[in-house]
Design a protein around this motif. Structure first.
Motif, PDB file in Angstrom:
ATOM      1  N   ARG A  14      11.481 -16.086   1.925  1.00 40.70           N
ATOM      2  CA  ARG A  14      10.816 -17.046   2.816  1.00 40.70           C
ATOM      3  C   ARG A  14      11.354 -18.454   2.605  1.00 40.70           C
ATOM      4  O   ARG A  14      11.279 -19.304   3.498  1.00 40.70           O
ATOM      5  N   LEU A  15      11.881 -18.724   1.420  1.00 38.44           N
ATOM      6  CA  LEU A  15      12.398 -20.067   1.134  1.00 38.44           C
ATOM      7  C   LEU A  15      13.711 -20.348   1.846  1.00 38.44           C
ATOM      8  O   LEU A  15      14.130 -21.504   1.934  1.00 38.44           O
ATOM      9  N   GLU A  16      14.361 -19.294   2.341  1.00 37.91           N
ATOM     10  CA  GLU A  16      15.697 -19.482   2.924  1.00 37.91           C
ATOM     11  C   GLU A  16      15.666 -20.373   4.156  1.00 37.91           C
ATOM     12  O   GLU A  16      16.586 -21.163   4.393  1.00 37.91           O
ATOM     13  N   THR A  17      14.611 -20.268   4.958  1.00 33.83           N
ATOM     14  CA  THR A  17      14.524 -21.049   6.194  1.00 33.83           C
ATOM     15  C   THR A  17      13.691 -22.321   6.021  1.00 33.83           C
ATOM     16  O   THR A  17      13.404 -22.996   7.009  1.00 33.83           O
ATOM     17  N   MET A  18      13.320 -22.638   4.800  1.00 32.60           N
ATOM     18  CA  MET A  18      12.514 -23.827   4.537  1.00 32.60           C
ATOM     19  C   MET A  18      13.453 -24.950   4.101  1.00 32.60           C
ATOM     20  O   MET A  18      14.129 -24.848   3.079  1.00 32.60           O
ATOM     21  N   ALA A  19      13.521 -26.020   4.884  1.00 33.83           N
ATOM     22  CA  ALA A  19      14.416 -27.148   4.595  1.00 33.83           C
ATOM     23  C   ALA A  19      13.665 -28.214   3.813  1.00 33.83           C
ATOM     24  O   ALA A  19      12.593 -28.669   4.223  1.00 33.83           O
ATOM     25  N   LEU A  20      14.233 -28.609   2.688  1.00 36.63           N
ATOM     26  CA  LEU A  20      13.625 -29.639   1.852  1.00 36.63           C
ATOM     27  C   LEU A  20      14.452 -30.921   1.926  1.00 36.63           C
ATOM     28  O   LEU A  20      15.683 -30.870   1.893  1.00 36.63           O
ATOM     29  N   PRO A  21      13.794 -32.088   2.011  1.00 37.81           N
ATOM     30  CA  PRO A  21      14.544 -33.354   2.032  1.00 37.81           C
ATOM     31  C   PRO A  21      15.060 -33.684   0.633  1.00 37.81           C
ATOM     32  O   PRO A  21      14.284 -33.790  -0.319  1.00 37.81           O
ATOM     33  N   VAL A  22      16.363 -33.820   0.504  1.00 38.13           N
ATOM     34  CA  VAL A  22      16.954 -34.084  -0.809  1.00 38.13           C
ATOM     35  C   VAL A  22      17.574 -35.477  -0.913  1.00 38.13           C
ATOM     36  O   VAL A  22      17.783 -35.973  -2.016  1.00 38.13           O
ATOM     37  N   ARG A  23      17.852 -36.116   0.225  1.00 36.44           N
ATOM     38  CA  ARG A  23      18.522 -37.422   0.160  1.00 36.44           C
ATOM     39  C   ARG A  23      18.321 -38.150   1.476  1.00 36.44           C
ATOM     40  O   ARG A  23      18.285 -37.540   2.542  1.00 36.44           O
ATOM     41  N   LEU A  24      18.182 -39.475   1.384  1.00 32.67           N
ATOM     42  CA  LEU A  24      18.096 -40.325   2.567  1.00 32.67           C
ATOM     43  C   LEU A  24      19.471 -40.899   2.842  1.00 32.67           C
ATOM     44  O   LEU A  24      20.033 -41.617   2.013  1.00 32.67           O
ATOM     45  N   ARG A  25      20.039 -40.565   3.999  1.00 35.27           N
ATOM     46  CA  ARG A  25      21.374 -41.052   4.342  1.00 35.27           C
ATOM     47  C   ARG A  25      21.341 -42.551   4.651  1.00 35.27           C
ATOM     48  O   ARG A  25      20.285 -43.150   4.826  1.00 35.27           O
ATOM     49  N   ASP A  26      22.537 -43.137   4.742  1.00 39.58           N
ATOM     50  CA  ASP A  26      22.635 -44.571   5.026  1.00 39.58           C
ATOM     51  C   ASP A  26      22.114 -44.916   6.418  1.00 39.58           C
ATOM     52  O   ASP A  26      21.648 -46.037   6.652  1.00 39.58           O
ATOM     53  N   ASP A  27      22.213 -43.960   7.353  1.00 37.54           N
ATOM     54  CA  ASP A  27      21.739 -44.230   8.713  1.00 37.54           C
ATOM     55  C   ASP A  27      20.244 -43.997   8.876  1.00 37.54           C
ATOM     56  O   ASP A  27      19.715 -44.103   9.982  1.00 37.54           O
ATOM     57  N   GLY A  28      19.544 -43.669   7.788  1.00 38.36           N
ATOM     58  CA  GLY A  28      18.103 -43.464   7.860  1.00 38.36           C
ATOM     59  C   GLY A  28      17.664 -42.027   8.061  1.00 38.36           C
ATOM     60  O   GLY A  28      16.462 -41.743   7.974  1.00 38.36           O
ATOM     61  N   SER A  29      18.595 -41.125   8.333  1.00 37.74           N
ATOM     62  CA  SER A  29      18.239 -39.718   8.524  1.00 37.74           C
ATOM     63  C   SER A  29      18.159 -39.007   7.175  1.00 37.74           C
ATOM     64  O   SER A  29      18.688 -39.478   6.170  1.00 37.74           O
ATOM     65  N   LEU A  30      17.491 -37.855   7.192  1.00 36.73           N
ATOM     66  CA  LEU A  30      17.280 -37.088   5.971  1.00 36.73           C
ATOM     67  C   LEU A  30      18.333 -35.995   5.838  1.00 36.73           C
ATOM     68  O   LEU A  30      18.652 -35.299   6.801  1.00 36.73           O
ATOM     69  N   ASP A  31      18.841 -35.870   4.641  1.00 36.85           N
ATOM     70  CA  ASP A  31      19.737 -34.767   4.303  1.00 36.85           C
ATOM     71  C   ASP A  31      18.882 -33.668   3.675  1.00 36.85           C
ATOM     72  O   ASP A  31      18.173 -33.901   2.693  1.00 36.85           O
TER      73      ASP A  31
END
Length: 380
Positions: free
Chosen positions: A192-209
């Protein structure tokens, strides 16, 4: 001579023309002289007309760009007002400002204020906002303590609570708490964790990696030294292609206690996935890993070396081909060509055409490799 009465009035002629008129005897000659003298008189009197020049086009002068002042931290009075506020967004903004300018005294004051401001019991939105502000204040352990004040039941609230718990533990490098939060999020089913996206980093443009929770859990387990469990988590994934190949590659590296045949089988599965996806760079890495694995475990690295050599020729990897053949005297001519290609183009002996020698036609592009002739499996 009555016809002279109908002539147009002309200006007085100069003296030379008057003399000619007196000497003329005929009417026709007189008329011609009158017209000629009139023309001369008019031409003599004509004034030159002024020449109008075009207006000069103004050339815009570039203005220097204004110099932007360096950003400054929050003013002392503004910070004091934020610290006295009971609004969590205001306190979080002050935390971000103090963290940006590395002001540890302010961060400590804000952390103490956030921990003491909303004692239990509080509704979940308040608890989450409070913990999120503490993460912004670089106080992840304090955020975990605030989250521990609340125990949600199953459902969306529990998922939000566990996700923020993972964020706090991950920020504090608390691998045990982070892995526990993800394990509870999975509900006992790692897939079930395979399709769960976790935020790991905030990019310079403000979007989440983001990153798959399955891979994140494996990273936490590996960091704790639980290598076999981390490999089992990776092998629970079901995604094919590059993602599946990379997980199999990492699992083979983690399971260093397995027999050589089983680890080699994992590498072969990863090669199949990379070949299907056309990820030839990843396939090259896998073949390099396979050679190293065979040498380390006392196996035969030659089959993997031959496959890597064929792949390097198909994808025009001159450096890898040179590395694999540089000690083979039977390939001296080919090694010479590869060394020339690997030189700097402008270096003496490099492959850039000189001024005296015309450029030759480029070599034909190599055909795209296929799984059958580039990374064909070998018998373990």
């Amino acid at each position: 001579m009555s016809f002279l009465l109908y002539l147009p009035e002309v200006p007085a002629a100069p003296l030379a023309c008057r003399g000619l008129a007196r000497r003329g005897g005929r009417a026709a000659g007189l008329l011609t002289l009158l017209f000629l003298c009139a023309g001369v008189s008019v031409g003599a009197r004509a004034q030159p007309q002024p020449v109008s020049l075009p207006e000069p086009v103004p050339v815009p002068v570039p203005q220097p760009e204004p110099v932007q002042a360096a950003p400054l931290p929050m003013d002392e009075q503004v910070f004091a007002a934020a610290l006295a506020s009971d609004q969590l967004p205001v306190l979080e903004q002050a935390c971000r400002d103090a963290a940006r300018f590395d002001l540890p005294v302010r961060l400590r004051q804000l952390k103490d204020r956030l921990v003491a401001m909303r004692p239990a019991p509080q509704p979940l939105p308040v608890v989450l906002a409070n913990a999120n502000a503490l993460i912004s204040c670089l106080a992840p352990e304090a955020a975990l303590s605030v989250l521990d004040r609340f125990g949600p039941g199953p459902g969306l609230e529990r998922q939000q609570w566990l996700t923020l718990q993972w964020r706090a533990a991950n920020a504090g490098l608390n691998h045990r708490r982070a892995a526990e939060a993800l394990r509870r999020l999975s509900g006992g089913e790692r897939s079930r964790l395979e399709t769960m996206a976790l935020p790991v980093r905030l990019r310079d443009d403000g979007s989440l990696d983001t990153r798959s929770a399955l891979d994140v859990l494996a990273s936490h387990l590996a960091a704790m030294g639980r290598r076999q469990e981390a490999a089992e988590v990776l092998l629970a994934g079901r995604l094919p292609g590059v993602v599946g190949a990379e997980r199999l590659k990492l699992a083979a590296a983690l399971l260093d206690d397995l027999p050589l045949a089983q680890r080699n089988a994992l590498v072969e599965m990863a090669l199949d996935q990379a070949a299907v996806a056309g990820a030839w760079g990843l396939a090259a890495q896998l073949l390099d890993d396979q050679q190293a694995l065979q040498r380390l475990e006392g196996g035969d690295p030659e089959p993997a070396r031959q496959r890597r050599l064929r792949l390097s020729r198909r994808i025009d990897d001159a450096y890898a081909e040179w590395l694999l053949q540089r000690d083979d005297p039977s390939e001296a001519a080919r090694i010479k060509v590869l060394k020339q290609r690997l030189r700097s183009p402008r270096e003496q002996g490099g492959h850039a055409p000189s001024a005296a020698q015309p450029a030759t036609l480029p070599a034909q592009e190599p055909a795209a490799p296929s799984a059958a002739d580039s990374v064909e499996p070998t018998t373990p």
